[in-house]
Design a protein around this motif. Sequence first.
Motif, PDB file in Angstrom:
ATOM      1  N   MET A 134       0.841  -1.191   0.000  1.00 18.11           N
ATOM      2  CA  MET A 134       0.000   0.000   0.000  1.00 18.11           C
ATOM      3  C   MET A 134       0.882   1.249   0.000  1.00 18.11           C
ATOM      4  SD  MET A 134      -2.874   0.871   2.781  1.00 18.11           S
ATOM      5  CE  MET A 134      -3.641   2.437   2.856  1.00 18.11           C
ATOM      6  N   ARG A 135       0.586   2.171  -0.865  1.00 12.41           N
ATOM      7  CA  ARG A 135       1.358   3.404  -0.982  1.00 12.41           C
ATOM      8  C   ARG A 135       1.015   4.359   0.152  1.00 12.41           C
ATOM      9  NH1 ARG A 135       1.460   8.310  -2.445  1.00 12.41           N
ATOM     10  NH2 ARG A 135       0.050   9.218  -3.885  1.00 12.41           N
ATOM     11  N   ASN A 136       2.058   4.936   0.742  1.00  6.83           N
ATOM     12  CA  ASN A 136       1.853   5.936   1.782  1.00  6.83           C
ATOM     13  C   ASN A 136       1.313   7.219   1.166  1.00  6.83           C
ATOM     14  OD1 ASN A 136       2.661   4.580   4.086  1.00  6.83           O
ATOM     15  ND2 ASN A 136       4.800   5.088   3.793  1.00  6.83           N
ATOM     16  N   SER A 137       0.456   7.884   1.898  1.00  3.98           N
ATOM     17  CA  SER A 137      -0.003   9.221   1.518  1.00  3.98           C
ATOM     18  C   SER A 137       0.933  10.231   2.145  1.00  3.98           C
ATOM     19  CB  SER A 137      -1.425   9.440   2.007  1.00  3.98           C
ATOM     20  OG  SER A 137      -2.306   8.540   1.372  1.00  3.98           O
ATOM     21  N   ARG A 138       1.055  11.387   1.499  1.00  2.66           N
ATOM     22  CA  ARG A 138       1.955  12.445   1.978  1.00  2.66           C
ATOM     23  C   ARG A 138       1.210  13.770   1.978  1.00  2.66           C
ATOM     24  NH1 ARG A 138       4.268   9.066  -1.531  1.00  2.66           N
ATOM     25  NH2 ARG A 138       6.266   8.114  -1.030  1.00  2.66           N
ATOM     26  N   PHE A 139       1.194  14.411   3.119  1.00  2.00           N
ATOM     27  CA  PHE A 139       0.505  15.693   3.233  1.00  2.00           C
ATOM     28  C   PHE A 139       1.381  16.694   3.975  1.00  2.00           C
ATOM     29  CE2 PHE A 139      -3.038  12.973   2.354  1.00  2.00           C
ATOM     30  CZ  PHE A 139      -3.939  13.773   1.666  1.00  2.00           C
ATOM     31  N   ILE A 140       1.246  17.947   3.564  1.00  2.00           N
ATOM     32  CA  ILE A 140       1.826  19.074   4.293  1.00  2.00           C
ATOM     33  C   ILE A 140       0.648  19.823   4.910  1.00  2.00           C
ATOM     34  CG2 ILE A 140       2.913  21.349   4.068  1.00  2.00           C
ATOM     35  CD1 ILE A 140       5.038  19.389   3.767  1.00  2.00           C
ATOM     36  N   PHE A 141       0.764  20.114   6.190  1.00  2.00           N
ATOM     37  CA  PHE A 141      -0.217  20.935   6.892  1.00  2.00           C
ATOM     38  C   PHE A 141       0.494  22.202   7.352  1.00  2.00           C
ATOM     39  CE2 PHE A 141      -1.320  16.485   7.759  1.00  2.00           C
ATOM     40  CZ  PHE A 141      -2.598  16.440   7.233  1.00  2.00           C
ATOM     41  N   VAL A 142      -0.175  23.334   7.221  1.00  2.00           N
ATOM     42  CA  VAL A 142       0.359  24.583   7.753  1.00  2.00           C
ATOM     43  C   VAL A 142      -0.678  25.096   8.744  1.00  2.00           C
ATOM     44  CG1 VAL A 142       1.163  26.909   7.246  1.00  2.00           C
ATOM     45  CG2 VAL A 142       1.655  25.051   5.637  1.00  2.00           C
ATOM     46  N   VAL A 143      -0.254  25.195  10.001  1.00  2.00           N
ATOM     47  CA  VAL A 143      -1.157  25.512  11.104  1.00  2.00           C
ATOM     48  C   VAL A 143      -0.925  26.947  11.544  1.00  2.00           C
ATOM     49  CG1 VAL A 143      -1.978  24.778  13.361  1.00  2.00           C
ATOM     50  CG2 VAL A 143      -0.944  23.099  11.823  1.00  2.00           C
ATOM     51  N   SER A 144      -1.998  27.734  11.570  1.00  2.00           N
ATOM     52  CA  SER A 144      -1.946  29.148  11.977  1.00  2.00           C
ATOM     53  C   SER A 144      -2.639  29.331  13.321  1.00  2.00           C
ATOM     54  CB  SER A 144      -2.663  30.025  10.948  1.00  2.00           C
ATOM     55  OG  SER A 144      -2.110  29.859   9.679  1.00  2.00           O
ATOM     56  N   GLY A 145      -2.240  30.363  14.016  1.00  2.00           N
ATOM     57  CA  GLY A 145      -2.831  30.703  15.310  1.00  2.00           C
ATOM     58  C   GLY A 145      -1.732  30.886  16.332  1.00  2.00           C
ATOM     59  N   ILE A 146      -2.043  30.612  17.579  1.00  2.00           N
ATOM     60  CA  ILE A 146      -1.037  30.642  18.640  1.00  2.00           C
ATOM     61  C   ILE A 146      -0.501  29.221  18.744  1.00  2.00           C
ATOM     62  CG2 ILE A 146      -0.565  31.125  21.068  1.00  2.00           C
ATOM     63  CD1 ILE A 146      -3.002  33.049  20.957  1.00  2.00           C
ATOM     64  N   VAL A 147       0.552  28.951  17.941  1.00  2.00           N
ATOM     65  CA  VAL A 147       1.057  27.589  17.814  1.00  2.00           C
ATOM     66  C   VAL A 147       2.568  27.494  18.019  1.00  2.00           C
ATOM     67  CG1 VAL A 147      -0.863  26.777  16.386  1.00  2.00           C
ATOM     68  CG2 VAL A 147       1.121  27.827  15.287  1.00  2.00           C
ATOM     69  N   GLN A 148       3.194  28.600  18.349  1.00  2.00           N
ATOM     70  CA  GLN A 148       4.622  28.563  18.681  1.00  2.00           C
ATOM     71  C   GLN A 148       4.797  28.951  20.142  1.00  2.00           C
ATOM     72  OE1 GLN A 148       7.283  30.575  15.973  1.00  2.00           O
ATOM     73  NE2 GLN A 148       6.466  29.504  14.189  1.00  2.00           N
ATOM     74  N   CYS A 149       5.793  28.341  20.767  1.00  2.00           N
ATOM     75  CA  CYS A 149       6.106  28.571  22.195  1.00  2.00           C
ATOM     76  C   CYS A 149       5.001  28.056  23.123  1.00  2.00           C
ATOM     77  CB  CYS A 149       6.394  30.045  22.470  1.00  2.00           C
ATOM     78  SG  CYS A 149       7.772  30.697  21.507  1.00  2.00           S
ATOM     79  N   VAL A 150       4.238  27.076  22.653  1.00  2.00           N
ATOM     80  CA  VAL A 150       3.169  26.489  23.467  1.00  2.00           C
ATOM     81  C   VAL A 150       3.232  24.960  23.465  1.00  2.00           C
ATOM     82  CG1 VAL A 150       1.587  28.457  23.246  1.00  2.00           C
ATOM     83  CG2 VAL A 150       1.517  26.615  21.552  1.00  2.00           C
ATOM     84  N   GLY A 151       4.339  24.386  22.972  1.00  2.00           N
ATOM     85  CA  GLY A 151       4.498  22.938  22.940  1.00  2.00           C
ATOM     86  C   GLY A 151       3.777  22.260  21.786  1.00  2.00           C
ATOM     87  N   PHE A 152       3.392  23.035  20.785  1.00  2.00           N
ATOM     88  CA  PHE A 152       2.617  22.479  19.679  1.00  2.00           C
ATOM     89  C   PHE A 152       3.373  21.384  18.928  1.00  2.00           C
ATOM     90  CE2 PHE A 152       0.544  22.210  15.604  1.00  2.00           C
ATOM     91  CZ  PHE A 152      -0.788  22.344  15.920  1.00  2.00           C
ATOM     92  N   ARG A 153       4.642  21.614  18.615  1.00  2.00           N
ATOM     93  CA  ARG A 153       5.415  20.623  17.867  1.00  2.00           C
ATOM     94  C   ARG A 153       5.611  19.345  18.692  1.00  2.00           C
ATOM     95  NH1 ARG A 153      10.735  23.316  16.517  1.00  2.00           N
ATOM     96  NH2 ARG A 153      10.312  24.209  18.553  1.00  2.00           N
ATOM     97  N   TYR A 154       5.882  19.493  19.969  1.00  2.00           N
ATOM     98  CA  TYR A 154       6.052  18.335  20.857  1.00  2.00           C
ATOM     99  C   TYR A 154       4.776  17.483  20.872  1.00  2.00           C
ATOM    100  CZ  TYR A 154       6.080  15.671  25.177  1.00  2.00           C
ATOM    101  OH  TYR A 154       5.954  14.657  26.087  1.00  2.00           O
ATOM    102  N   HIS A 155       3.638  18.128  21.064  1.00  2.00           N
ATOM    103  CA  HIS A 155       2.370  17.400  21.118  1.00  2.00           C
ATOM    104  C   HIS A 155       2.005  16.800  19.757  1.00  2.00           C
ATOM    105  CE1 HIS A 155       1.280  18.225  25.262  1.00  2.00           C
ATOM    106  NE2 HIS A 155       1.696  19.470  25.085  1.00  2.00           N
TER     107      HIS A 155
END
Length: 95
Positions: A1-22
């Motif tokens: 089965m072929r993997n799907s590939r997506f890019i998401f760009v998330v806007s809002g208060i998403v830096q310095c709040v642990g967003f990448r870790y979570h």
Amino acid sequence: MRNSRFIFVVSGIVQCVGFRYHTRKQAQALGISGYAKNLSDGRVEVLAVGDIVQINTLYDWLQIGPASAKVDRVIKREIEDTNEQMFSSGEFKIL
């Protein structure tokens, strides 16, 4: 089965709040490979490679994010090719 590939760009208060870790924690639990990185304009970019059902589950989570964040918008774009050699299967990096 072929993997799907997506890019998401998330806007809002998403830096310095642990967003990448979570995001990494969610992606690893779903078996998704990829990365999360801060963009210079305050948004977060997420590359997700894996099963489409799991990616859609991550997409649903990204629209809410962790309690410390306030997500305003998530742009979702499927991509055809990515350098999958930069991570092992199931590996999700914080860049």
